[in-house]
Design a protein around this motif. Sequence first.
Motif, PDB file in Angstrom:
ATOM      1  N   GLU A 488       0.827  -1.210   0.000  1.00 38.41           N
ATOM      2  CA  GLU A 488       0.000   0.000   0.000  1.00 38.41           C
ATOM      3  C   GLU A 488       0.860   1.259   0.000  1.00 38.41           C
ATOM      4  N   ALA A 489       1.859   1.304   0.853  1.00 40.57           N
ATOM      5  CA  ALA A 489       2.706   2.495   0.931  1.00 40.57           C
ATOM      6  C   ALA A 489       3.418   2.751  -0.396  1.00 40.57           C
ATOM      7  N   GLN A 490       3.964   1.694  -0.990  1.00 44.36           N
ATOM      8  CA  GLN A 490       4.699   1.855  -2.250  1.00 44.36           C
ATOM      9  C   GLN A 490       3.760   2.184  -3.411  1.00 44.36           C
ATOM     10  N   SER A 491       2.579   1.589  -3.408  1.00 50.27           N
ATOM     11  CA  SER A 491       1.607   1.879  -4.468  1.00 50.27           C
ATOM     12  C   SER A 491       1.117   3.313  -4.373  1.00 50.27           C
ATOM     13  N   ARG A 492       0.883   3.785  -3.160  1.00 52.11           N
ATOM     14  CA  ARG A 492       0.461   5.178  -2.983  1.00 52.11           C
ATOM     15  C   ARG A 492       1.556   6.139  -3.470  1.00 52.11           C
ATOM     16  N   ALA A 493       2.800   5.810  -3.137  1.00 52.40           N
ATOM     17  CA  ALA A 493       3.911   6.655  -3.579  1.00 52.40           C
ATOM     18  C   ALA A 493       4.027   6.652  -5.097  1.00 52.40           C
ATOM     19  N   LEU A 494       3.790   5.514  -5.704  1.00 50.25           N
ATOM     20  CA  LEU A 494       3.833   5.388  -7.160  1.00 50.25           C
ATOM     21  C   LEU A 494       2.766   6.260  -7.820  1.00 50.25           C
ATOM     22  N   ILE A 495       1.550   6.171  -7.335  1.00 49.93           N
ATOM     23  CA  ILE A 495       0.452   6.953  -7.912  1.00 49.93           C
ATOM     24  C   ILE A 495       0.705   8.445  -7.729  1.00 49.93           C
ATOM     25  N   ALA A 496       1.181   8.815  -6.565  1.00 48.04           N
ATOM     26  CA  ALA A 496       1.465  10.235  -6.305  1.00 48.04           C
ATOM     27  C   ALA A 496       2.588  10.735  -7.201  1.00 48.04           C
ATOM     28  N   ALA A 497       3.623   9.920  -7.391  1.00 54.02           N
ATOM     29  CA  ALA A 497       4.778  10.338  -8.196  1.00 54.02           C
ATOM     30  C   ALA A 497       4.407  10.545  -9.659  1.00 54.02           C
ATOM     31  N   THR A 498       3.379   9.844 -10.118  1.00 53.84           N
ATOM     32  CA  THR A 498       2.957  10.004 -11.510  1.00 53.84           C
ATOM     33  C   THR A 498       1.866  11.069 -11.651  1.00 53.84           C
ATOM     34  N   GLY A 499       1.519  11.715 -10.532  1.00 54.43           N
ATOM     35  CA  GLY A 499       0.651  12.887 -10.609  1.00 54.43           C
ATOM     36  C   GLY A 499      -0.831  12.643 -10.485  1.00 54.43           C
ATOM     37  N   PHE A 500      -1.225  11.552  -9.836  1.00 56.62           N
ATOM     38  CA  PHE A 500      -2.648  11.230  -9.746  1.00 56.62           C
ATOM     39  C   PHE A 500      -3.093  11.116  -8.290  1.00 56.62           C
TER      40      PHE A 500
END
Length: 558
Positions: A488-500
């Motif tokens: 969850e933490a890594q997926s949230r960081a991924l989505i945030a890093a791509t601007g969503f």
Amino acid sequence: MATLSKQQIKDLFAKARQAQEKGRLDEAERGYKKLLKAAPQLAEVSFNLAEIFTLRGKVAEAAERFEHALKLRPNEPAIWVSYLNMASRHPNQKNFDVLRERARPVLGKTPAFAFFEGLAALREEKWEAAAKFLKSAIDAGFRQARVYAEYGSALVGLKKFDLAMAQFDMGLTLAPDSDMVLFRKAGLLQSMGRIDEARDAIQRAIKLAPNVGGHHALYASLTKMTVDDPNIPVMKAALKSKRVGDKELPALGYALAKAMEDSGQFGKVFTYLNLANRALAKAYPYDVPSVLASADRIRRLFERVKNFDGPVSDASPIFVTGAPRSGTTLVEQILASHSQIEGGGEIGFVQPKFADLIVPADKNWGADGQGLMAQCVKAADEFGVELKKLFPDAPFVTDKSISSYAILGFLAKAMPNARFVVVRRDPRDNALSIYKNQFREGLHRYANNLEHIAIFLRQFEEMVDFWRQHLPGSFHEIRYEELIAEPEAQSRALIAATGFEWEDACLSFYETKREVRTLSATQVRQPMYSSSVGAWKKFESDMKPFLTAFAGSDASDN
């Protein structure tokens, strides 16, 4: 031999033909060879012998007989069609191209020729052209199982999956026992996440053609095998039937290696892996100096264009890149589970165009490289148009053409609105996964030698370090092991890093319905699992060539 009368020749031909039709190929071949001596002027004899040689995989002998038949009847369409059918199944594209041009005066306006033009376009992955040719062949009455199967493959390339499935089903209506069509259908079912149906289809194909390596490899990718899996002895028998150099041998080796690992017979895994990889390494050698020289050229060229400030493309793809088998498919699936993002898979459009501009040593782009970047921007604009054509309703699209890491800086300069995700994995696990998976023929040639994998993975790390130094903050890095440990933490960081904005569907990525055509097509239909983390330890002694090479000097010193 004694001269045969016309009636004797006629009777001998009828007997040989009857044996051929009933599958008694040895008897038929003997009869035709006897006729060849008595009546070499009969084109039918050479033609039928050519068809028998084709069935037996004797390509050179078949070609000789086809050529003899054509000398006798140069305008006979049936000979050209059968000859082209054989050539189309052979990996040498040049031979197929030359033969097509020779056949054009005779077949050029026929639906059969449209079929062969479609096959040529398919080989070059020109999906739209291939689909057009193949559909025209069908519409004109050339309705055979293989034509529908190839048309279905073109439609898969165009991402028209339901229509592709309909073609495979039509092919099976015409030829229910076609293992080739069943194989194509099973592959599409797998990529669509319909795993049980895919397994049933490929099991039917195996029963029809138990010695075909690709069938077993697909079954292995769909199945967690136990020691008593009934397909394992079938695989072993198939492998025993192959000679050194047989093109089916590598697929059987990989399939059996997975069967051994699945069933806990770890000591036998590398026996089969080494067999498969040695065969492919011989067929597709890896040119280490050339690869390292290309990487060096990329870095030197980027130093010249890093301050580029000319017109740019407004294309805004999301690139997911990394070494093969590093977790890129999983990361893309998480992104594709977001309502604003369509998973494009390995689109393979822009990366080859950029590489053709950047890599060749004979291109001189001047001191500032402005001409190079102008061409890159043009290619990026064409890519943007292609994305709109393929995904007209998608706000954003991922491109998982993994080799894009090598030219990341050029992509970023040409498409400043693009986003980049680089996936990293423990190189030991990464190397093991590369070595035990079969890639498309001729692709990832380093994958068949553990020392070459070490060179490749060091080169990958060096390229990522280079982009991190020259383009700080331009890409998001995610480590596979951290994603597995903290999804969850890594997926949230991924989505945030791509601007969503975050969406909970991204955690249920395995439920996302989309077509996935990579080696991880089955795995991404499951929740995350940690069994592959540290898997290399079970094979530490077998992995020694990689471990030694990777721990040694830099890639540039090899």
